[in-house]
Design a protein around this motif. Structure first.
Motif, mmCIF file in Angstrom:
data_model
loop_
_atom_site.group_PDB
_atom_site.id
_atom_site.type_symbol
_atom_site.label_atom_id
_atom_site.label_comp_id
_atom_site.label_asym_id
_atom_site.label_seq_id
_atom_site.Cartn_x
_atom_site.Cartn_y
_atom_site.Cartn_z
ATOM 1 N N VAL A 85 0.823 -1.208 0.000
ATOM 2 C CA VAL A 85 0.000 0.000 0.000
ATOM 3 C C VAL A 85 0.861 1.263 0.000
ATOM 4 C CG1 VAL A 85 -1.835 1.276 1.176
ATOM 5 C CG2 VAL A 85 -1.796 -1.227 1.261
ATOM 6 N N LEU A 86 0.626 2.101 -1.003
ATOM 7 C CA LEU A 86 1.249 3.420 -1.072
ATOM 8 C C LEU A 86 0.180 4.455 -0.738
ATOM 9 C CD1 LEU A 86 3.558 5.391 -1.872
ATOM 10 C CD2 LEU A 86 2.690 5.272 -4.215
ATOM 11 N N THR A 87 0.410 5.220 0.330
ATOM 12 C CA THR A 87 -0.546 6.243 0.750
ATOM 13 C C THR A 87 0.096 7.620 0.617
ATOM 14 O OG1 THR A 87 -1.516 4.710 2.359
ATOM 15 C CG2 THR A 87 -2.029 7.052 2.623
ATOM 16 N N ILE A 88 -0.563 8.485 -0.118
ATOM 17 C CA ILE A 88 -0.090 9.858 -0.314
ATOM 18 C C ILE A 88 -1.117 10.785 0.328
ATOM 19 C CG2 ILE A 88 0.471 11.645 -2.004
ATOM 20 C CD1 ILE A 88 1.211 9.365 -3.937
ATOM 21 N N GLU A 89 -0.665 11.577 1.292
ATOM 22 C CA GLU A 89 -1.569 12.479 1.998
ATOM 23 C C GLU A 89 -1.212 13.928 1.683
ATOM 24 O OE1 GLU A 89 -2.683 11.371 6.074
ATOM 25 O OE2 GLU A 89 -1.252 9.718 5.923
ATOM 26 N N ASP A 90 -2.241 14.756 1.608
ATOM 27 C CA ASP A 90 -2.029 16.166 1.290
ATOM 28 C C ASP A 90 -2.911 17.010 2.198
ATOM 29 O OD1 ASP A 90 -0.633 18.058 -0.139
ATOM 30 O OD2 ASP A 90 -2.066 18.180 -1.775
ATOM 31 N N TYR A 91 -2.314 18.073 2.764
ATOM 32 C CA TYR A 91 -3.053 18.987 3.628
ATOM 33 C C TYR A 91 -3.543 20.181 2.810
ATOM 34 C CZ TYR A 91 -0.383 16.480 7.241
ATOM 35 O OH TYR A 91 0.175 15.510 8.033
ATOM 36 N N LYS A 92 -4.798 20.548 2.995
ATOM 37 C CA LYS A 92 -5.366 21.692 2.303
ATOM 38 C C LYS A 92 -6.013 22.635 3.319
ATOM 39 C CE LYS A 92 -4.348 20.111 -1.796
ATOM 40 N NZ LYS A 92 -3.253 20.745 -2.566
ATOM 41 N N THR A 93 -5.799 23.930 3.127
ATOM 42 C CA THR A 93 -6.373 24.917 4.045
ATOM 43 C C THR A 93 -7.529 25.687 3.432
ATOM 44 O OG1 THR A 93 -4.643 26.456 3.343
ATOM 45 C CG2 THR A 93 -4.286 25.276 5.403
ATOM 46 N N ALA A 94 -7.850 25.427 2.179
ATOM 47 C CA ALA A 94 -8.968 26.131 1.552
ATOM 48 C C ALA A 94 -10.285 25.536 2.046
ATOM 49 C CB ALA A 94 -8.877 26.025 0.034
ATOM 50 N N TRP A 95 -11.202 26.403 2.425
ATOM 51 C CA TRP A 95 -12.493 25.953 2.943
ATOM 52 C C TRP A 95 -13.214 25.058 1.945
ATOM 53 C CZ3 TRP A 95 -14.211 26.417 7.797
ATOM 54 C CH2 TRP A 95 -13.665 27.393 8.630
ATOM 55 N N HIS A 96 -13.087 25.375 0.642
ATOM 56 C CA HIS A 96 -13.884 24.681 -0.364
ATOM 57 C C HIS A 96 -13.307 23.334 -0.779
ATOM 58 C CE1 HIS A 96 -11.135 27.619 -2.345
ATOM 59 N NE2 HIS A 96 -10.770 26.529 -2.970
ATOM 60 N N THR A 97 -12.210 22.876 -0.180
ATOM 61 C CA THR A 97 -11.629 21.589 -0.547
ATOM 62 C C THR A 97 -12.638 20.464 -0.304
ATOM 63 O OG1 THR A 97 -9.400 22.342 0.023
ATOM 64 C CG2 THR A 97 -9.761 19.964 -0.089
ATOM 65 N N ASN A 98 -12.858 19.630 -1.330
ATOM 66 C CA ASN A 98 -13.799 18.520 -1.192
ATOM 67 C C ASN A 98 -13.220 17.271 -1.838
ATOM 68 O OD1 ASN A 98 -14.164 18.817 -3.997
ATOM 69 N ND2 ASN A 98 -15.935 20.153 -3.720
ATOM 70 N N GLU A 99 -14.065 16.259 -2.026
ATOM 71 C CA GLU A 99 -13.592 14.974 -2.549
ATOM 72 C C GLU A 99 -13.026 15.081 -3.952
ATOM 73 O OE1 GLU A 99 -17.997 15.424 -3.290
ATOM 74 O OE2 GLU A 99 -16.659 15.616 -1.562
ATOM 75 N N ASN A 100 -13.382 16.124 -4.707
ATOM 76 C CA ASN A 100 -12.856 16.276 -6.066
ATOM 77 C C ASN A 100 -11.343 16.496 -6.076
ATOM 78 O OD1 ASN A 100 -15.444 16.056 -7.143
ATOM 79 N ND2 ASN A 100 -15.818 18.256 -7.030
ATOM 80 N N GLU A 101 -10.809 17.000 -4.964
ATOM 81 C CA GLU A 101 -9.371 17.249 -4.892
ATOM 82 C C GLU A 101 -8.567 15.958 -5.018
ATOM 83 O OE1 GLU A 101 -5.992 19.456 -4.828
ATOM 84 O OE2 GLU A 101 -8.027 20.272 -4.817
ATOM 85 N N CYS A 102 -9.166 14.825 -4.626
ATOM 86 C CA CYS A 102 -8.458 13.544 -4.713
ATOM 87 C C CYS A 102 -8.045 13.229 -6.148
ATOM 88 C CB CYS A 102 -9.326 12.414 -4.174
ATOM 89 S SG CYS A 102 -9.626 12.459 -2.402
ATOM 90 N N ASP A 103 -8.788 13.764 -7.117
ATOM 91 C CA ASP A 103 -8.521 13.449 -8.519
ATOM 92 C C ASP A 103 -8.089 14.678 -9.305
ATOM 93 O OD1 ASP A 103 -8.378 11.260 -10.265
ATOM 94 O OD2 ASP A 103 -10.234 11.840 -11.268
#
Length: 453
Positions: free
Chosen positions: A169-187
């Protein structure tokens, strides 16, 4: 103001990919030439990332030791002091002090998000560089470069104990501070790019997980991809898209600079006030003139908006970088049975055996249901209610419990919200806001958020 042509060898990063997609190619010139950008867009995000990295590294240095509140506050304090004075920036460049209020805001966002969470996994701020053939290489020869917020690779992970299924398993995590960040950011393009870098470093990966943390809302979004023949085709397509973007980034005009495309892409661009193509009219004017132009621009916007609403006739007019006019959106509206299901869920929290069809309960709750029907709570309020009805699990076994809790929240929301087609008028950039941008939303984006609420 004259711009210097970019003189560095062509390479692409996750940030530069977002910059050219969200704004225009000229923005890459400003970025690579180190031209001052408006740091207020990014200062809170920079600070939040720096604090979380520092906390992560402390846990790596002292494994198994619980981090007491005074310790994490001291770690965060040092980060605030570091960023609020001149400090080394990306790739060794000197960076100016960031605005103190925004740095403190980012510090608070990070600490609130971190509080009560399990220890970090993986490595923070992992730098990966690949050559043009997607082979990991020394940074100086890189065609593609990236810094991943968190990278974790585990071999032989038991992902389905019942069937005995294991995965690397390769897991890549990313932190976002924008309020509007949603599931679309994953792609997003940026996350696909980071996935390509991670897969180049760990080619034996059989399960790829992209995980996005919205530090503002506390939400985590995740997307998994099993590496089979279908996903190999998907990854190959991602590579082609990035390779094409690298070719486009090499385009230069007769003056040696990348072309500028003033238009919808100027929205949220941190270099817009330094750009001769977009902001040259603001050069060498006094504050009174600027204020007058701002007032006139606002009046023109309102006047033109009224005309365009008629002209567009429920459609859009193409402009560089996007379009102006009406765009179809899907918003979450309060469902017909929303009042009944909302009150029933609230009362069931104290009486699990409650039957919403009970005539006595229906009579007693009639007034409350009428009030809820008049108020018509929006999606944001109902999501907050779901969090209250089904609170986050804590302690041992919390991770497993959260699976059921999230399902309960989703089931509740499905009974009180219903999707409705609507339209939003305004400027519609081709790109979605970058999750790292902390800029104000455009009128269209804000209208869409309000519709969804």
């Amino acid at each position: 103001m004259t711009d210097k042509p970019a003189t560095k060898p062509e390479y692409l990063t996750g940030t530069s990919l977002q910059t050219m997609s969200n704004h225009c190619l000229r923005a890459l010139d400003y970025s690579q030439a180190g031209i001052m950008r408006d740091e207020r867009y990014f200062a809170a995000g920079t600070a939040a990332h720096a604090v979380l990295e520092a906390l992560h590294r402390w846990q790596i240095k002292y494994p198994g030791i619980e981090m007491e509140p005074p310790t994490r506050e001291e770690i965060a304090r040092k980060v605030v002091l570091h960023l609020s004075e001149p400090h080394p920036g990306y790739r060794g460049k000197d960076a100016p002090p960031l605005p103190l209020d925004r740095v403190q805001e980012g510090r608070d966002v990070a600490l609130i998000w971190f509080n009560g969470r399990p220890p970090f996994k993986g490595e923070p701020e992992v730098k990966i560089a690949c050559d043009a053939n997607w082979k990991v290489t020394a940074d100086k020869d890189a065609a593609y470069r990236g810094i991943l917020d968190v990278l974790d690779f585990e071999e032989g992970v038991e992902v389905d104990p019942d069937d005995g299924i294991t995965a690397d398993v390769l897991t890549i995590e990313d932190y976002k501070t924008a309020w509007h960040t949603n599931e679309n950011e994953c792609d997003s393009r940026q996350q696909r790019f980071y996935a390509l870098l991670g897969l180049a470093l760990y080619p034996s990966t059989t399960l790829l997980i992209r995980r996005i943390h919205n530090l503002r809302t506390g939400q985590t979004f995740e997307k998994a991809l099993w590496m089979d023949s279908d996903s190999e085709a998907t990854v190959a397509r991602w590579r082609r898209e990035v390779e094409e973007a690298r070719e486009v980034a090499a385009v230069r005009g007769p003056d040696g600079r990348r072309p500028a495309t003033p238009g919808a892409g100027c929205v949220g661009c941190p270099w817009v006030r330094s750009c001769d193509a977009a902001a040259g009219i603001l050069a060498d004017v006094d504050p009174s003139t600027l204020a007058t132009r701002f007032a006139v621009s606002r009046a023109l916007t309102e006047s033109l908006g009224e005309q365009l609403r008629e002209t567009c006739s429920e459609g859009t007019i193409p402009v560089p970088g996007g379009s102006v006019g009406y765009r179809e959106i899907t918003r979450n509206a309060f469902a017909k049975d929303g009042p009944l299901n909302t009150v029933a869920a609230w009362d069931r929290a104290n009486n699990p055996e409650l039957n919403p069809a009970d005539p006595i309960w229906l009579a007693n709750s009639a007034s409350t249901r009428s009030l809820i029907e008049v108020l018509k709570p929006g999606a944001k309020s109902l999501k907050a209610l779901a969090d209250r009805l089904y609170p986050r699990a804590r302690g041992k076994g919390a991770k497993a419990a959260m699976v059921a809790i999230k399902e309960q929240r989703a089931n509740f929301l499905a009974t009180v919200l219903t999707p409705v087609k609507s339209s939003a008028f305004g400027v519609h950039p081709h790109h979605q806001p970058d999750g790292n941008e902390d800029r104000p939303l455009t009128l269209s984006e804000r209208q869409q958020e309000e519709e969804e609420e």
